[in-house]
Design an enzyme around this catalytic site. Sequence first.
Site, PDB file in Angstrom:
ATOM      1  N   LYS A 154      -9.384  88.158  66.570  1.00  0.00           N
ATOM      2  CA  LYS A 154      -9.736  86.702  66.316  1.00  0.00           C
ATOM      3  C   LYS A 154     -10.055  85.980  67.624  1.00  0.00           C
ATOM      4  CE  LYS A 154      -4.777  86.024  67.048  1.00  0.00           C
ATOM      5  NZ  LYS A 154      -3.557  85.818  66.345  1.00  0.00           N
TER       6      LYS A 154
ATOM      7  N   TYR B 138     -12.621  69.430  96.653  1.00  0.00           N
ATOM      8  CA  TYR B 138     -12.249  68.108  96.173  1.00  0.00           C
ATOM      9  C   TYR B 138     -10.582  67.779  96.650  1.00  0.00           C
ATOM     10  CZ  TYR B 138     -16.526  68.193  93.175  1.00  0.00           C
ATOM     11  OH  TYR B 138     -17.552  67.853  92.624  1.00  0.00           O
TER      12      TYR B 138
HETATM   13  C1  LIG Z   1      -2.651  87.057  66.920  1.00  0.00           C
HETATM   14  C2  LIG Z   1      -1.894  87.649  65.963  1.00  0.00           C
HETATM   15  C3  LIG Z   1      -1.614  89.091  66.290  1.00  0.00           C
HETATM   16  C4  LIG Z   1      -1.697  89.778  67.423  1.00  0.00           C
HETATM   17  O1  LIG Z   1      -0.952  89.428  68.468  1.00  0.00           O
HETATM   18  P1  LIG Z   1      -0.967  90.110  69.859  1.00  0.00           P
HETATM   19  O2  LIG Z   1       0.352  89.538  70.695  1.00  0.00           O
HETATM   20  O3  LIG Z   1      -2.133  89.654  70.531  1.00  0.00           O
HETATM   21  O4  LIG Z   1      -0.875  91.595  69.589  1.00  0.00           O
HETATM   22  C5  LIG Z   1      -0.681  89.751  65.185  1.00  0.00           C
HETATM   23  N1  LIG Z   1      -0.282  89.193  64.070  1.00  0.00           N
HETATM   24  C6  LIG Z   1      -0.597  87.622  63.751  1.00  0.00           C
HETATM   25  C7  LIG Z   1      -0.353  87.144  62.583  1.00  0.00           C
HETATM   26  C8  LIG Z   1      -1.324  87.097  64.787  1.00  0.00           C
HETATM   27  O5  LIG Z   1      -1.594  85.644  64.238  1.00  0.00           O
END
Ligand SMILES: *Cc1c(COP(=O)(O)O)cnc(C)c1O
Length: 364
Positions: free
Chosen positions: A35, A261
Site C-alpha cells: 500500500k 532561514y
Molecule cells: C500496513 C499493514 C500491514 C503491514 O504492516 P508493517 O508494520 O508495515 O509490516 C499489515 N496488516 C495491515 C492490516 C496493515 O494495514
Amino acid sequence: MIRLLRAVIDSAALRHNLGTIRAYAPGSKVMAVIKANAYGHGLVSTALALGDADAFAVARLEEGIALRAAGVRAPIVLLEGIFNAEQLAEAAHHGFELVVHDPLQIKLLEAHRDARRFVVWIKMDTGMNRLGFRPEAFGPALARLRALTVPSLELRVMTHLARADERSEPMTIAQIEKFEATLAAAGLTGVQRLATSIGNSAGTLGHPRAHGDWVRPGLALYGVSPFADATAAKHGLKPVMTLETTVLTVREVKRGETVGYAGAWRAERDSSIAILAAGYGDGLPRHLANGTPVLVAGARHPLVGRVSMDMIAVDVTGAPKVTAGSRAIVWGDGLPVEEVAAHAETIPYELLCGVSQRVPLELK
Ligand SMILES: *Cc1c(COP(=O)(O)O)cnc(C)c1O
C-alpha cells in the site's frame, strides 16, 4: 548520472528480504503489503520485483486496479475493503480479495448478484480498536457471511496487532489469545478451521505465535527494522531505498555567522558548510533536527539549520574532499532510515511514504 537527487530502489534487496521473512515464518504464506506506493518504493515495480509473493495487499481499490493494469495476476487483498456496490462490482471484475470489517460490507455482499468467486477476509478486532468486528460481534458477522448466496465464497480470518513492535508487551499475546478463543467459540476449529492471518512485520519477526497461515509484512520487506532495540541488519534485512543526492556547493562560514532561514544555526567556529539538493519538497521532514547524520562522500556529517524546500545544509568542516558534485546519502545504504526518523521524532514508515512525486525512483 543526470539527476541531482534520486531514490535508488534495490530490487535484489527486496527479494532478499522476502526470503528472510519466509525463513522467519516457514509455515506461512506471505501477503506482501505494498500500500501507499509500496511505502514510497513504487507500487508496480515493487510488485513485479516481488513476483514470488503469495499475494499482495493494498489499502485502496485504485492501488489494486493499477496493479492489474500492469499485468499483476497474483491475488490482491483490499485491506480496507469496499464501501458501495460500484466498488464491489469493480473488485469482482478484478478478482480482488476483500477484507470485511463493517456490517455495511456484509450488506453489500448480500445484495451482490455477480457469480464471481470472492475470497473474504473477516477482520476481528482483538484490541487495536481501528477496524474489525469485536469478538462479541464476530459470530453473527460470520453467520451472515456463511449464509451468502454468492457461489463458493471462501472465508478466511484476520486480526491486526497494536503493539507487536514492543517485544515484551503483553498486549500482543493477549490479542492472539483473544483471536484464538473467539475462533474456537465460533466453532472454527478442526475441519471447520479457516485460514488465518495475524502478524505484520513486527509480529512476523518477533512473535512466532502471530504467524498463522499468512503473514502480512510491509516494513520488513523494505529492509527496515520494526523494533527500536534491533537493527534491520540484525534481522537479516537489507535496506531497499537509498535516497541519494548531490552537494551543490561548499561554503566557508565564519564563526558567529548563521546558516539558512531564521538563522536557526550559528557557527561556533569557522566552518565548511555543504549545501545539498534535498528538502521538504522531496519529502524530508522540515523538523529534522540539527545533528541529524547525513552521509556525505562516504562519511557521516551533521545537518545544520532549517530544512528548506530544495536544500539542506551539512557541516563538513575538516572534510576537504567534499566539493560541489560530491554524492551524499540522506538515508539507505550505510545510513538506516530508522536512525534518520529518530532525529525527526517520527517513524521510518512516514519518511519512506513521504518521498515526494518529484523524486525519481530508479530501479537497480
Ligand atoms: C500496513 C499493514 C500491514 C503491514 O504492516 P508493517 O508494520 O508495515 O509490516 C499489515 N496488516 C495491515 C492490516 C496493515 O494495514
